[in-house]
Every structure is written in C-alpha cells, then in structure tokens.
Design a protein around this motif. Structure first.
Motif, short mmCIF file in Angstrom:
data_model
loop_
_atom_site.label_atom_id
_atom_site.label_comp_id
_atom_site.label_asym_id
_atom_site.label_seq_id
_atom_site.Cartn_x
_atom_site.Cartn_y
_atom_site.Cartn_z
N PRO A 141 0.69 -1.12 -0.19
CA PRO A 141 -0.11 0.03 -0.09
C PRO A 141 0.87 1.19 0.17
N PRO A 142 0.53 2.43 -0.51
CA PRO A 142 0.87 3.63 -0.59
C PRO A 142 1.10 4.25 0.90
N VAL A 143 2.05 4.92 1.34
CA VAL A 143 2.15 5.46 2.69
C VAL A 143 2.79 6.97 2.53
N TRP A 144 2.37 7.71 3.43
CA TRP A 144 2.56 9.25 3.32
C TRP A 144 2.16 9.87 4.39
N MET A 145 3.00 11.04 5.16
CA MET A 145 2.46 12.05 6.21
C MET A 145 2.80 13.28 5.31
N THR A 242 -8.66 -0.14 -9.64
CA THR A 242 -7.74 -0.51 -9.26
C THR A 242 -6.63 0.51 -8.91
N ARG A 243 -7.17 1.92 -8.89
CA ARG A 243 -6.09 3.04 -8.58
C ARG A 243 -6.35 2.96 -7.09
N SER A 244 -5.36 3.64 -6.41
CA SER A 244 -5.21 3.81 -4.86
C SER A 244 -5.53 5.11 -4.62
N HIS A 245 -5.43 5.36 -3.29
CA HIS A 245 -6.25 6.62 -2.68
C HIS A 245 -5.22 7.81 -2.45
N THR A 246 -4.08 7.71 -3.26
CA THR A 246 -3.07 8.93 -3.13
C THR A 246 -3.53 10.17 -3.30
N LYS A 247 -4.78 10.63 -3.79
CA LYS A 247 -5.40 11.74 -4.03
C LYS A 247 -5.54 12.16 -2.43
N SER A 322 4.76 -3.33 5.65
CA SER A 322 4.20 -4.23 4.55
C SER A 322 5.06 -5.39 4.02
N ILE A 323 5.46 -5.40 2.89
CA ILE A 323 6.31 -6.53 2.26
C ILE A 323 7.83 -6.15 2.62
N LEU A 324 8.25 -4.95 2.87
CA LEU A 324 9.60 -4.59 2.85
C LEU A 324 10.08 -4.83 4.20
#
Length: 325
Positions: A141-145, A242-247, A322-324
């Motif tokens: 999944p995407p992550v960001w603060m 299939t897009r992510s919620h990065t908006k 996550s995977i990393l």
C-alpha cells in the motif's frame, strides 16, 4: 535471515515511486531502499549483491530490463510493481487508445522478462491484486504523512490536480465549477491541464489552468500553497477501481479538505464528514458538498483536515513495513 536491500528502477521519479518507495526510505531513515531514474543515472555504476531485491516500478525501459536480465544471478530476487491495471489499459475508456496500448505493451514486456527470471508481481492494492488470481501478488500500500505549509495563509481556492488520464472526470467537473463560481464570486478554481482543458473552462470566470509539470516540480509547487478544498472525482469503472487513494495525500498536503467520489478506492479509507466528504457521482450532490465546505469556517475545515492527517499517520503505522522487511 539476510537483511535485504531494495533497488527500485523506474523511468522518471513518478508519484508511484514516491508514495510506495521513497516515502518508506524517508520514514525508515534507511539507505537500504534506493530509487534510480534509469533516464538520468548510469546503471553500470549501481552496486548490488546477493541480498539485493531489484524492483521495476511500472516500466524502466529496455535498458533497465536488459540490465536486470544480465544481473539476474547476482541478486536475491526481481519484482515487478504496478499501481493500476496496466495489462488491461488498452481497453480502458479512461485512456486514449494509443496511451492505453503503450501501457499494456510496457506491462507485457516487463512482466515477460521478470516472470522468466523467476520474479514476483507486487500490486498497490487488493483490488488490483485480485485481477491476477493465478499469481496471487503481494500488496504494497502507499504511505505518506503530508508536510503541510502552515505558514501560508489559507487562500480562497478549491482545486483538482489530475492528469489527462482523468479527462472524463475533468469534463464532468465543468458544470459543477460553473455553478460554484456563480455562488462564490471571490473564489478561484485551479486545475492542471492542457489546451483542451483550457478550452473546457474558457467561459468560466476565475479558473486557473496550470501547465503540466513533473512530479518533483509539483511537490515544490505545493510547498507554497494552503488551499481550502480539493476535489477527487473518480468514476466507478473497472480501471479506476484498481487505483489507490493517493489523492488523499495530495489534497491534505496543501492544507485542504477533500471531496471524494463515494467509490473504490476512497470509500474504503475515508470516513465521511470526518476525514473529508464522500459523495456519489451526482452533479448536484457534488455542488452542495463543495459549497458546504467553502461556506464552513476555517476552524471547521481545519478539524476535518486534522482528522485526515491522523488517518495518514495511522496508515503509516499499519502499512509502513508491509512487504519490505
């Protein structure tokens, strides 16, 4: 258990590189995640070893794939990462036929190489991963603060920062923006677009159309902003699912509160009226939701924005590794 290092190859530093890999490197303060733009950096100078996992992010060009093939026996593993339904892009109504065809061909070539050297497929969300039941890809999944510019005074601006791949949503926004501009004579609507977008909004007052910019320039631009409302329309189509919620990150970054389509991917992460506003894709409902937020006090918008920041922090806590590992 060996400690893996990760080498991410991509054609340009893109939002997907940023939200899925660079951000993890920043949060972990870890040099074991390295992102390489194959267009500007020489691969023959990159160091790898038996504990290196090489990740192709969407597409890294023929040179990147050839380099990976040559180094296949010297690395731990090869991975192909995608953040939308690239294999079916050629039949997506959201994309121009030529762009969609090119996107699908990039997937086919990249995945053929990586699959034939024993590599894995990783996807940005479960909906996308479910499109490959025979492979059962891993999900990253995407992550960001978002780092908000709190020194900038709030501007009477609402905006949509999307690409031409969302041209149907952009066209759909035209009557909505026309009505909002009638009701709010002191507000500006900002959108990124080309000449076709300028033409769409040409008869609407106080619409600012920005020229497209690369991702790094865009991030630099956003550092100056503090807007009120961000828009994230998304039609409920197989490709968009299939897009992510990065908006959510893009809107929260500039201090704004989001109005989001009540569809996947937003309905799965946004709590309505707390982190933003979820609205079905009905023109009148969108007009009323935007007006409600523009009419709200700065304090009311700030409370919702703070909740969005809390959600971003929670997202990091559960998805950072996550995977990393």
């Amino acid at each position: 258990m060996p400690k893996y290092s990760y080498l991410v190859l991509s054609s340009g530093i893109t939002p997907s590189v940023y939200y899925y890999f660079q951000t993890r490197a920043q949060f972990l303060d870890d040099e074991s995640i390295q992102c390489i733009d194959v267009n500007t950096e020489a691969l023959n100078q990159v160091r790898i070893n038996e504990n290196t996992i090489v990740i192709i992010n969407r597409y890294a060009g023929v040179n990147g794939l050839w380099w990976l093939y040559q180094k296949r026996k010297k690395i731990a593993k090869a991975v192909y990462f995608i953040d939308d339904d690239m294999p079916r892009a050629y039949r997506s109504s959201e994309l121009s036929w030529w762009y969609g065809l090119k996107t699908t061909m990039k997937f086919k070539v990249s995945w053929w190489v990586i699959r034939n050297i024993g590599g894995e497929l990783w996807c940005s969300n479960q909906v996308l991963a479910n499109r490959f039941p025979e492979i059962r890809p891993k999900v990253l999944p995407p992550v960001w603060m978002p780092t908000v510019n709190r020194n900038a005074e709030e501007s009477p601006v609402y905006f949509y920062h999307g690409t031409w791949a969302h041209r149907h949503e952009i066209e759909w926004l035209v009557p909505i923006v026309r009505e909002i501009q009638k009701r709010f004579p002191n507000h500006v609507f900002e959108i990124i677009g080309n000449r076709k977008v300028k033409k769409m909004f040409a008869d609407i007052p106080r619409v600012r159309v920005l020229a497209g910019m690369n991702w790094e320039k865009y991030l630099e631009y956003c550092q100056q902003l503090h807007y009120q409302v961000g828009l994230a329309p998304c039609f409920d189509t197989p490709f968009n699912q299939t897009r992510s919620h990065t908006k959510l990150f893009d809107i929260t970054r500039v201090g704004a509160v989001g109005v989001y389509s009540n569809t996947t991917p937003y309905q799965d992460v946004i709590t309505d009226a707390q982190m933003g506003i979820l609205v079905y894709n009905n023109t009148q409902e969108w007009i009323e939701a935007i007006c409600r937020l523009l009419d709200a006090s700065e304090g009311e918008r700030k409370n919702i924005h703070e909740n969005a920041l809390i959600m971003c922090k929670y997202n990091i806590e559960i998805n950072l590794f996550s995977i990393l590992k």
